[in-house]
Design a protein around this motif. Structure first.
Motif, PDB file in Angstrom:
ATOM      1  N   LEU A 114     -55.914  54.436 123.851  1.00 55.14           N
ATOM      2  CA  LEU A 114     -56.883  54.568 124.975  1.00 55.14           C
ATOM      3  C   LEU A 114     -55.814  54.137 126.784  1.00 55.14           C
ATOM      4  O   LEU A 114     -54.473  54.217 126.516  1.00 55.14           O
ATOM      5  CB  LEU A 114     -57.606  53.281 125.316  1.00 55.14           C
ATOM      6  N   PRO A 115     -55.761  54.923 127.657  1.00 53.22           N
ATOM      7  CA  PRO A 115     -55.504  54.490 128.688  1.00 53.22           C
ATOM      8  C   PRO A 115     -56.398  53.607 129.024  1.00 53.22           C
ATOM      9  O   PRO A 115     -56.829  53.236 129.697  1.00 53.22           O
ATOM     10  CB  PRO A 115     -56.395  56.148 129.995  1.00 53.22           C
ATOM     11  N   GLY A 116     -55.492  53.311 130.186  1.00 54.70           N
ATOM     12  CA  GLY A 116     -55.316  52.384 131.444  1.00 54.70           C
ATOM     13  C   GLY A 116     -54.516  51.939 132.900  1.00 54.70           C
ATOM     14  O   GLY A 116     -54.165  50.908 133.343  1.00 54.70           O
ATOM     15  N   VAL A 117     -55.480  53.164 133.188  1.00 56.33           N
ATOM     16  CA  VAL A 117     -55.064  53.212 134.478  1.00 56.33           C
ATOM     17  C   VAL A 117     -56.932  53.742 135.118  1.00 56.33           C
ATOM     18  O   VAL A 117     -56.678  54.547 134.624  1.00 56.33           O
ATOM     19  CB  VAL A 117     -54.084  54.218 134.401  1.00 56.33           C
ATOM     20  N   ILE A 118     -56.492  53.552 136.733  1.00 62.49           N
ATOM     21  CA  ILE A 118     -57.078  54.216 137.405  1.00 62.49           C
ATOM     22  C   ILE A 118     -57.533  55.445 137.886  1.00 62.49           C
ATOM     23  O   ILE A 118     -55.940  55.992 137.826  1.00 62.49           O
ATOM     24  CB  ILE A 118     -57.681  53.551 138.581  1.00 62.49           C
ATOM     25  N   PRO A 119     -58.656  56.435 137.073  1.00 62.27           N
ATOM     26  CA  PRO A 119     -60.854  55.198 136.769  1.00 62.27           C
ATOM     27  C   PRO A 119     -60.546  55.291 135.377  1.00 62.27           C
ATOM     28  O   PRO A 119     -61.322  54.968 134.617  1.00 62.27           O
ATOM     29  CB  PRO A 119     -60.917  56.872 137.537  1.00 62.27           C
ATOM     30  N   SER A 120     -59.227  55.851 134.153  1.00 64.45           N
ATOM     31  CA  SER A 120     -59.803  55.797 133.199  1.00 64.45           C
ATOM     32  C   SER A 120     -59.046  54.866 132.752  1.00 64.45           C
ATOM     33  O   SER A 120     -58.225  53.964 131.674  1.00 64.45           O
ATOM     34  CB  SER A 120     -59.006  56.893 132.541  1.00 64.45           C
ATOM     35  N   VAL A 121     -60.169  53.445 132.081  1.00 63.42           N
ATOM     36  CA  VAL A 121     -59.576  51.685 132.135  1.00 63.42           C
ATOM     37  C   VAL A 121     -60.042  51.773 131.170  1.00 63.42           C
ATOM     38  O   VAL A 121     -60.784  50.358 130.956  1.00 63.42           O
ATOM     39  CB  VAL A 121     -60.128  51.331 133.349  1.00 63.42           C
TER      40      VAL A 121
END
Length: 340
Positions: free
Chosen positions: A203-210
């Protein structure tokens, strides 16, 4: 009637996307308005069409804050921009198709799809590295799975073609194992992970995809991540535009880069205002947005050295894995006034 699982349906949708690629090149994608001119055909820009990754038609990051304050339109108005339309896409490869078809003028997305597009012959220019040191990670539900090596031969959901995919493949390679990678967007991963249809979710962990922070808050366990285990596999966010568009609009590239620099400087000086903007425009829990926020991931210059190093590493990996068909020079790809 036999029911398909969400996992199978997602795999089918991905296969259908590949099959219909040629058709998508010739028509407007669903997210973009029909009847608009090709990005390189207009003498005057008029409506600037910007593609982003996410579930809402909103530009994120410091540039998004500037857009919400009216600063982007104000700065680009002398270039003939009288309106800005933002279109969202679930994944980078989807955005690439709109950019390829001339239905977008600017794409804001992850490094991997931007690099793959350029390495596949799509004539784009890199306007900027808008964000770097982007986090991603792998979460599980099964308590017996404690490390990445425990996933050998198992099923991992991952949005194929994204920077998360590049991180996961690199991490698996470093662990000396292989696994079954199932194409699933982050929004589609919780149900199959909870039911056991997949063993892990990347999974992504960076704004906007948290999504990474959201899954952890719900009780899923983090077993591997960029920040904790693989800083060399951190992602970057790219701003790309068609070379033909930039050739036609001679002043656009420099104006966009100045906008980005000004927006980063403002956001860092008004960090609470920036976080409030991201929280307002996200469907995610505010605590997840705050946890993902990283002011050190933004730079005022268009090609920060740390971002370029990560981008070069990603390109090298994609070339070695065959995802990039023909290698190219990052320096030649970067849009600078000296090589415009």
């Amino acid at each position: 009637m036999k029911r398909f699982s969400r996992l199978v349906l997602s795999a089918l949708r991905f296969s259908m996307l590949i099959v219909t690629l040629a058709a998508l090149m010739g028509i407007s994608v669903t997210a973009c308005s029909a009847g608009q001119s090709d990005s390189a055909d207009r003498d005057v820009i008029g409506t600037l069409r910007v593609g982003v990754i996410g579930s809402v038609n909103v530009i994120s990051g410091p540039l998004g804050l500037a857009h919400s304050r009216g600063e982007v339109l104000r700065a680009l108005k002398p270039l003939g921009v009288d309106k800005i339309d933002v279109y969202n896409f679930p994944n980078g490869p989807d955005l690439n198709q709109a950019l390829l078809g001339g239905r977008l003028d600017v794409g804001l997305y992850g490094d991997t799809p931007a690099l793959v597009a350029r390495g596949s012959g799509l004539q784009t220019r890199l306007l900027a590295i808008s964000q770097f040191n982007n986090d991603a990670g792998v979460v599980v539900k099964n308590p017996s799975i404690r490390t990445l090596k425990d996933l050998a031969g198992k099923k991992i959901g991952v949005p194929k073609g994204s920077y998360i995919d590049r991180y996961l493949q690199g991490a698996l390679q470093q662990a000396g194992i292989t696994a079954q990678l199932i194409h699933l967007y982050p929004a589609d991963q919780e149900a199959p992970l909870s039911s056991g249809e997949i063993d892990a979710a990347a999974l992504p962990g960076v704004i906007p995809s948290v999504a990474l922070q959201t899954f952890q808050r719900k009780g899923y366990r983090l077993i591997d991540s960029v920040y904790r285990n693989h800083p060399d596999l951190a992602g970057t966010s790219a701003v790309a535009s068609a070379a033909a568009f930039l050739d036609k609009q001679k002043d656009f590239g420099a104006a966009w880069q100045k906008l980005l620099a000004d927006s980063v400087t403002y956001a860092k000086a008004h960090w609470d205002e920036y976080l409030a903007f991201e929280i307002k425009n996200s469907k995610a829990n505010p605590d997840d947005i705050r946890a993902a926020a990283n002011p050190d991931g933004y730079a005022a210059e268009p090609f920060p050295a740390a971002g370029v190093r990560l981008l070069e590493g990603t390109k090298k990996f994609l070339v070695s894995s065959g995802s990039i068909k023909q290698d190219f020079s990052l320096g030649d790809w970067e849009y600078r006034t000296s090589n415009a």
